[in-house]
Design an enzyme around this catalytic site. Sequence first.
Site, PDB file in Angstrom:
ATOM      1  N   HIS A  94       0.851  -1.196   0.000  1.00 51.81           N
ATOM      2  CA  HIS A  94       0.000   0.000   0.000  1.00 51.81           C
ATOM      3  C   HIS A  94       0.887   1.246   0.000  1.00 51.81           C
ATOM      4  O   HIS A  94       1.080   1.870   1.037  1.00 51.81           O
ATOM      5  CB  HIS A  94      -0.899   0.049   1.240  1.00 51.81           C
ATOM      6  CG  HIS A  94      -1.966  -0.994   1.269  1.00 51.81           C
ATOM      7  ND1 HIS A  94      -3.271  -0.741   0.945  1.00 51.81           N
ATOM      8  CD2 HIS A  94      -1.921  -2.292   1.590  1.00 51.81           C
ATOM      9  CE1 HIS A  94      -3.983  -1.856   1.066  1.00 51.81           C
ATOM     10  NE2 HIS A  94      -3.178  -2.805   1.460  1.00 51.81           N
ATOM     11  N   GLU A 223     -11.626 -12.780   8.621  1.00 54.22           N
ATOM     12  CA  GLU A 223     -12.821 -13.189   9.359  1.00 54.22           C
ATOM     13  C   GLU A 223     -12.775 -14.687   9.665  1.00 54.22           C
ATOM     14  O   GLU A 223     -12.088 -15.457   8.985  1.00 54.22           O
ATOM     15  CB  GLU A 223     -14.084 -12.884   8.529  1.00 54.22           C
ATOM     16  CG  GLU A 223     -14.266 -11.425   8.173  1.00 54.22           C
ATOM     17  CD  GLU A 223     -13.290 -10.923   7.106  1.00 54.22           C
ATOM     18  OE1 GLU A 223     -12.908 -11.718   6.224  1.00 54.22           O
ATOM     19  OE2 GLU A 223     -12.901  -9.747   7.172  1.00 54.22           O
TER      20      GLU A 223
HETATM   21  N1  HPA Z   1     -11.480 -10.348   4.252  1.00 57.11           N
HETATM   22  C1  HPA Z   1     -11.190  -9.098   4.628  1.00 57.11           C
HETATM   23  N2  HPA Z   1     -10.478  -8.274   3.893  1.00 57.11           N
HETATM   24  C2  HPA Z   1     -10.059  -8.707   2.695  1.00 57.11           C
HETATM   25  C3  HPA Z   1     -10.334  -9.995   2.239  1.00 57.11           C
HETATM   26  C4  HPA Z   1     -11.083 -10.873   3.056  1.00 57.11           C
HETATM   27  O1  HPA Z   1     -11.381 -12.018   2.729  1.00 57.11           O
HETATM   28  N3  HPA Z   1      -9.765 -10.101   1.016  1.00 57.11           N
HETATM   29  C5  HPA Z   1      -9.181  -8.918   0.742  1.00 57.11           C
HETATM   30  N4  HPA Z   1      -9.343  -8.067   1.763  1.00 57.11           N
END
Ligand code: HPA
Length: 308
Positions: A94, A223
């Site tokens: 980033h 998650e």
């Molecule tokens: N979850 C959260 N943020 C993300 C994901 C994901 O699966 N893929 C890219 N950014």
Amino acid sequence: MIQHTTSLEPAGRPTPRLDTDRREVQVLNMDSDPYQLASKASDQLIDIYDGRIPSTFVVLGSGWDVAIEHMGTTVEEFSADTLIGAIGSTVPGHSSSIRLIDTEDGHILVARGRVHLYEGHDPSQVVHVLRAAIGSGPKNVILTNAAGSTDPERGPGTPVLIADHLNLTGLSPMWGTIPPDGAAARFVDMTEAYSQRLLNVAREADATLTEGVYAGFHGPEFETPAEITMAKTIGATLVGMSTVLETIAARHCGAEVLGLSLVTNFAAGMSGPLAHSDVVETAARSGQIVGPLLADIARRVNRAADSN
Ligand code: HPA
């Protein structure tokens, strides 16, 4: 100590910047008025524009960077953390720089990268550059990100328009300081968080684009499968760790928002384990396709704004 990037100086006029000691005082902290700081940063941007006022502000998330090469000619480029009150991103992949791009359809301001909540920043810091940008002119905001997909039909490499969002961070950039406009601006309507007009403009660029609902999590952990089941049950097609706070702040500042996710992976529990390196790799590969699409959409959005 915040490092300045010196290699991004524009070729001609030097970017107005602060000496290090003064900057440290002006970086946002709990006691600062975020609206005042953003306003100072807006003035700094207007100075940099030198009359070349952009109508659109684009935030490039993972995978969308290639768009820059297709938008037009960069006329100014500087490190995001040289803006009053701003901080750099700490996330690999980033890079945080800001460019003013001269396109066939007027000027566009582009932020390459953003800061995230999970880096330890408070919501005001997360939206600071966006508030500064909107205060400097652009009233169209295009927010892009990489996201996980909860939809088995929309796999890695698919660009998806954000039709609406679920803010699952439990936070708001409007929390705290009373906005300068007083009580009237204490609350903001989020009925059309993502502009129907801008969604139509995007669909004119590519009629095959589909829409999804983006659930913004705090992160930085991916998650759990149970959280994905919950997100899907309450309506999410996309999951990520950005965008929702920026959309709230943009609507609060009176801008229209277009959101675009690039699916980099199936969400947790749908295929194998998740790794940030895989997200970055897939984003880089897909960028060659979605970059030109975003450039086309951004120019169309800008053209529509300039013809108003
Ligand atoms: N979850 C959260 N943020 C993300 C994901 C994901 O699966 N893929 C890219 N950014």
